[in-house]
Design a protein around this motif. Sequence first.
Motif, mmCIF file in Angstrom:
data_model
loop_
_atom_site.group_PDB
_atom_site.id
_atom_site.type_symbol
_atom_site.label_atom_id
_atom_site.label_comp_id
_atom_site.label_asym_id
_atom_site.label_seq_id
_atom_site.Cartn_x
_atom_site.Cartn_y
_atom_site.Cartn_z
ATOM 1 N N SER A 167 25.617 4.878 42.899
ATOM 2 C CA SER A 167 26.871 5.597 42.677
ATOM 3 C C SER A 167 27.303 5.534 41.217
ATOM 4 O O SER A 167 27.873 6.488 40.691
ATOM 5 N N PRO B 3 30.132 9.014 45.983
ATOM 6 C CA PRO B 3 29.202 10.050 45.497
ATOM 7 C C PRO B 3 27.995 9.395 44.825
ATOM 8 O O PRO B 3 28.116 8.359 44.165
ATOM 9 N N ALA B 4 26.830 9.987 44.993
ATOM 10 C CA ALA B 4 25.603 9.426 44.408
ATOM 11 C C ALA B 4 24.593 10.541 44.165
ATOM 12 O O ALA B 4 23.458 10.480 44.630
ATOM 13 N N ARG B 5 25.003 11.565 43.430
ATOM 14 C CA ARG B 5 24.078 12.650 43.095
ATOM 15 C C ARG B 5 23.485 12.360 41.722
ATOM 16 O O ARG B 5 24.002 12.771 40.688
ATOM 17 N N PHE B 6 22.409 11.608 41.706
ATOM 18 C CA PHE B 6 21.781 11.167 40.465
ATOM 19 C C PHE B 6 20.344 11.665 40.404
ATOM 20 O O PHE B 6 19.791 12.158 41.389
ATOM 21 N N GLU C 107 25.210 11.286 48.418
ATOM 22 C CA GLU C 107 26.296 10.330 48.617
ATOM 23 C C GLU C 107 25.770 9.119 49.374
ATOM 24 O O GLU C 107 24.723 9.175 50.027
ATOM 25 N N HIS D 128 25.976 8.357 39.272
ATOM 26 C CA HIS D 128 26.363 9.698 39.735
ATOM 27 C C HIS D 128 26.430 10.664 38.550
ATOM 28 O O HIS D 128 27.027 10.358 37.520
ATOM 29 N N ARG D 129 25.804 11.826 38.703
ATOM 30 C CA ARG D 129 25.712 12.862 37.675
ATOM 31 C C ARG D 129 24.913 12.411 36.457
ATOM 32 O O ARG D 129 25.011 13.011 35.387
#
Length: 507
Positions: free
Chosen positions: A295, A339-342, A326, A298-299
């Motif tokens: 998280s 959120p965890a869009r990595f 996520e 994220h990004r």
Amino acid sequence: MGLARAWSVALFGVDGVVVEIEADVGAGAVATQLLGLPDAALHESKDRVRAAIRNSGHDWPTQRVTLGLSPAALPKGGAGYDLALASVVLAAAQSVPAERLATTVLLGELALDGRLRGVRGVLPSLLAARRAGLREAVVPVESLSEASLVDGLTVRGASSLTEVVAWLTGDDAALRPAPPPEAPRPVPTADLADVLGQPEARWALEVAAAGAHHLLLSGPPGTGKTMLAQRLSGLLPPLTSQEALEVTAIHSVAGLLSAEAPLVGAPPFIALHHSASVAALVGGGTGLAKPGSASKAHRGVLFLDEACEFSRVGLDALRTALEEGEVRLARQAGTVRYPARFQLVLATNTCPCAPPKEIDCTCTPKDRRRYLAKLSGPLLDRVDLRVKMRPLTAMTGAEVSAPEPTAVVRERVLKARTRAAERWSSHGQPWRTNAEVPGPSLRQEFALPRQTTALLDRALTTGTLTGRGADRCIRVAWTLADLAESDRPDASHVAAALEFRERRASW
């Protein structure tokens, strides 16, 4: 004596719930009772608040004090409620007026002498307060720069309970106004020109940056795997204002923000040692779970060096985050979502002994299989690009032309990302990168001609490619088309995307 109420915020992940704090001071045995499912830290706040009020020159009520936190069935924890508890007790005891408490959210931990200390999660707490219709906020001075990022709230900073009491009694100059929000500071990044040779890996890094794809780098030690991974974040575009708030909220909950740089404007780069636990990877802890590295990245980029040295349980725990963007963590106190869009970057040697040349390997086939089995099939199926690094040779340092710097490659990446964002937005979709496009949309709304995907059909028929792998190949093909400034992928782009998945390191 009386009844009063104030407002604070309970955090569940990066989601906040406004908490109404009521204080009743009346007849009964002299005692202080705290209701509303407090944890140990919050339960101890009774003693902290009592000492802070006395040491600030005020009297603690000599009657029964009942403090209620609503919603009553919502678990609450931490020391961030101290300021609100002290203010509402003083208002119920009629030591201060209660008018300003009706529309103000109060955050902060109190020292025994009345000083106000900073707490985590100020940004997501104030965002929740704004959604609930509160108009003012009082936070510790050290959190004032972070609080200034929230529009629509009049934010003030205090360094002690005495200042807050003065403001409640009508002294507007007692608290400090929030400074104007600062622009994100540029983050220095290493230059891609430092990496010699490795043309396939450099190209894969560019494709990964252009489409937000996951990447696996394998090969002998010392070939530049870590150097390449560290330069990926420098190729990514700056975060949008919404993305910056998302990332900053996570870092605020994790306690990573500083007063000098309250807003995270660049994609984060998080690197972990292979001894990291599952909780360090995806989050965990007692009570309500805290965010993990997935998280925090994220990004941005999550880099796992020596990936085959990580525990298999920890690596497989990332699979849901890679697919859904996520992390959901269930504990006895409740379930939180982060959120965890990595972008995941894995770097690994091809065997435990890791010689400079493969012919010098002394590992048995069983050792190699056990080592590489840490990267399970389902995890690898979610990795779009797989590259085997070349061993360095004398010719590598004598290239005819100098390696491209980050600035040149980044310009191509930004153009490709702009093409992708404009394409998806023109169809009314919220996706900003090709990696975010769902599989059903790829196969229906944006389906490619049958002759273009013939290679994928053949791989699916022979069982060398899964349905998920086919979707990911199509996403990479769209990225390759964007880099080539083509309107749609053709058969060559699909073939190149499939080749990236077939470049295996020996597993």
